[in-house]
Design a protein around this motif. Structure first.
Motif, PDB file in Angstrom:
ATOM      1  N   GLU A 112       0.823  -1.211   0.000  1.00  0.00           N
ATOM      2  CA  GLU A 112       0.000   0.000   0.000  1.00  0.00           C
ATOM      3  C   GLU A 112       0.855   1.258   0.000  1.00  0.00           C
ATOM      4  OE1 GLU A 112      -2.705  -0.359   3.291  1.00  0.00           O
ATOM      5  OE2 GLU A 112      -3.901  -1.895   2.280  1.00  0.00           O
ATOM      6  N   ARG A 127       0.842   4.028  -2.995  1.00  0.00           N
ATOM      7  CA  ARG A 127       0.540   5.446  -2.734  1.00  0.00           C
ATOM      8  C   ARG A 127       1.638   6.352  -3.279  1.00  0.00           C
ATOM      9  NH1 ARG A 127      -0.966   3.733   2.279  1.00  0.00           N
ATOM     10  NH2 ARG A 127       0.976   4.487   3.186  1.00  0.00           N
ATOM     11  N   ARG A 128       2.871   5.962  -3.075  1.00  0.00           N
ATOM     12  CA  ARG A 128       3.980   6.813  -3.505  1.00  0.00           C
ATOM     13  C   ARG A 128       4.179   6.812  -5.014  1.00  0.00           C
ATOM     14  NH1 ARG A 128       4.699   5.567   1.574  1.00  0.00           N
ATOM     15  NH2 ARG A 128       5.820   6.911   2.991  1.00  0.00           N
ATOM     16  N   ARG A 149       0.951   8.948  -6.952  1.00  0.00           N
ATOM     17  CA  ARG A 149       0.617  10.324  -6.558  1.00  0.00           C
ATOM     18  C   ARG A 149       0.560  11.235  -7.773  1.00  0.00           C
ATOM     19  NH1 ARG A 149       4.483  11.552  -1.476  1.00  0.00           N
ATOM     20  NH2 ARG A 149       3.375  10.300   0.023  1.00  0.00           N
TER      21      ARG A 149
END
Length: 95
Positions: free
Chosen positions: A35, A39-40, A43
């Motif tokens: 996760e 997310r990184r 973005r």
């Protein structure tokens, strides 16, 4: 391959997440890392966010909307020197 965690906060967070998710500690680490990586890597940049919102709300940029605002537009009350001082000190213009 083994992971040795010598940090009490990391251990507590991992155990709490494992309990919440109903998985083993190993699976909790795998899920959390997947996760975090997702997310990184997914973005949006600020420019991408702005473009997405303009498209969503049907807003287009015109040549005049791309020009920076003049100092005069930043002076709701006070003088140019007030604006420079407040920008320098990071204080709001009003209030």
């Amino acid at each position: 391959m083994a992971i040795n965690v010598n940090n009490t906060e990391a251990d507590a967070l991992t155990r709490a997440f494992a309990t919440m998710a109903g998985v083993s500690i190993t699976d909790a680490i795998v899920i959390a890392m997947k996760e975090a990586i997702e997310r990184r890597t997914s973005r949006e940049s600020p420019a991408e966010t702005a473009a997405r919102l303009r498209k969503k709300y049907g807003i287009s940029l015109t040549p005049s909307s791309r020009k920076p605002l003049s100092m005069r537009s930043l002076i709701p009350c006070g003088t140019k020197a007030d604006v420079h001082r407040r920008l320098r000190d990071h204080r709001p213009l009003v209030g």
